[in-house]
Design a protein around this motif. Sequence first.
Motif, PDB file in Angstrom:
ATOM      1  N   LEU A  72       0.858  -1.178   0.000  1.00 48.68           N
ATOM      2  CA  LEU A  72       0.000   0.000   0.000  1.00 48.68           C
ATOM      3  C   LEU A  72       0.895   1.230   0.000  1.00 48.68           C
ATOM      4  O   LEU A  72       1.798   1.350   0.816  1.00 48.68           O
ATOM      5  CB  LEU A  72      -0.902   0.006   1.235  1.00 48.68           C
ATOM      6  N   SER A  73       0.641   2.167  -0.916  1.00 44.76           N
ATOM      7  CA  SER A  73       1.523   3.324  -1.016  1.00 44.76           C
ATOM      8  C   SER A  73       0.810   4.653  -0.784  1.00 44.76           C
ATOM      9  O   SER A  73       1.439   5.632  -0.418  1.00 44.76           O
ATOM     10  CB  SER A  73       2.196   3.348  -2.390  1.00 44.76           C
ATOM     11  N   LYS A  74      -0.502   4.712  -0.993  1.00 43.74           N
ATOM     12  CA  LYS A  74      -1.233   5.966  -0.887  1.00 43.74           C
ATOM     13  C   LYS A  74      -2.307   5.867   0.192  1.00 43.74           C
ATOM     14  O   LYS A  74      -2.988   4.842   0.303  1.00 43.74           O
ATOM     15  CB  LYS A  74      -1.880   6.292  -2.237  1.00 43.74           C
ATOM     16  N   LYS A  96      -1.223   5.300   9.406  1.00 44.40           N
ATOM     17  CA  LYS A  96      -0.392   4.101   9.542  1.00 44.40           C
ATOM     18  C   LYS A  96      -1.135   2.948   8.879  1.00 44.40           C
ATOM     19  O   LYS A  96      -2.322   3.058   8.578  1.00 44.40           O
ATOM     20  CB  LYS A  96      -0.189   3.751  11.021  1.00 44.40           C
ATOM     21  N   LYS A  97      -0.444   1.814   8.694  1.00 44.30           N
ATOM     22  CA  LYS A  97      -1.098   0.624   8.158  1.00 44.30           C
ATOM     23  C   LYS A  97      -1.972   0.010   9.243  1.00 44.30           C
ATOM     24  O   LYS A  97      -1.560  -0.099  10.394  1.00 44.30           O
ATOM     25  CB  LYS A  97      -0.074  -0.393   7.691  1.00 44.30           C
TER      26      LYS A  97
END
Length: 122
Positions: A72-74, A96-97
Amino acid sequence: MNIYSGKDTGGVQGTLGEWVVSKLTETIRGKNVMLAFGRFFTSVHLMETLKFPAVGTCIKTRKDVPNFATKLSKRGEADFLVTKNGTMCARWLDSKKVMMLSNCHEAKYTKVNRTMKDGSKE
């Protein structure tokens, strides 16, 4: 409430978190109950053996948690995986993730509008 008084040798298999949830759910009498708990208690094994609908945040390194192939980047991106026994694993990128396990939800996207700090809508 369950007071911890040392290791219990009999009963539930699994982590301490699974044991706590399993013991406390034995006292639930109602049928229309949904459980929600934090990452210390959540595991794939617990979700698959629990007799109630449940949802909880999860640690990605926990045993049997599905591995996601993409990164996940965005902010706002999300991925879903479902185990062979029907436990849904969702992850998304906020500040955060975040990872979540559920035995009662479907994997689907919903678009929401958010107001940014500068007042613009995204």
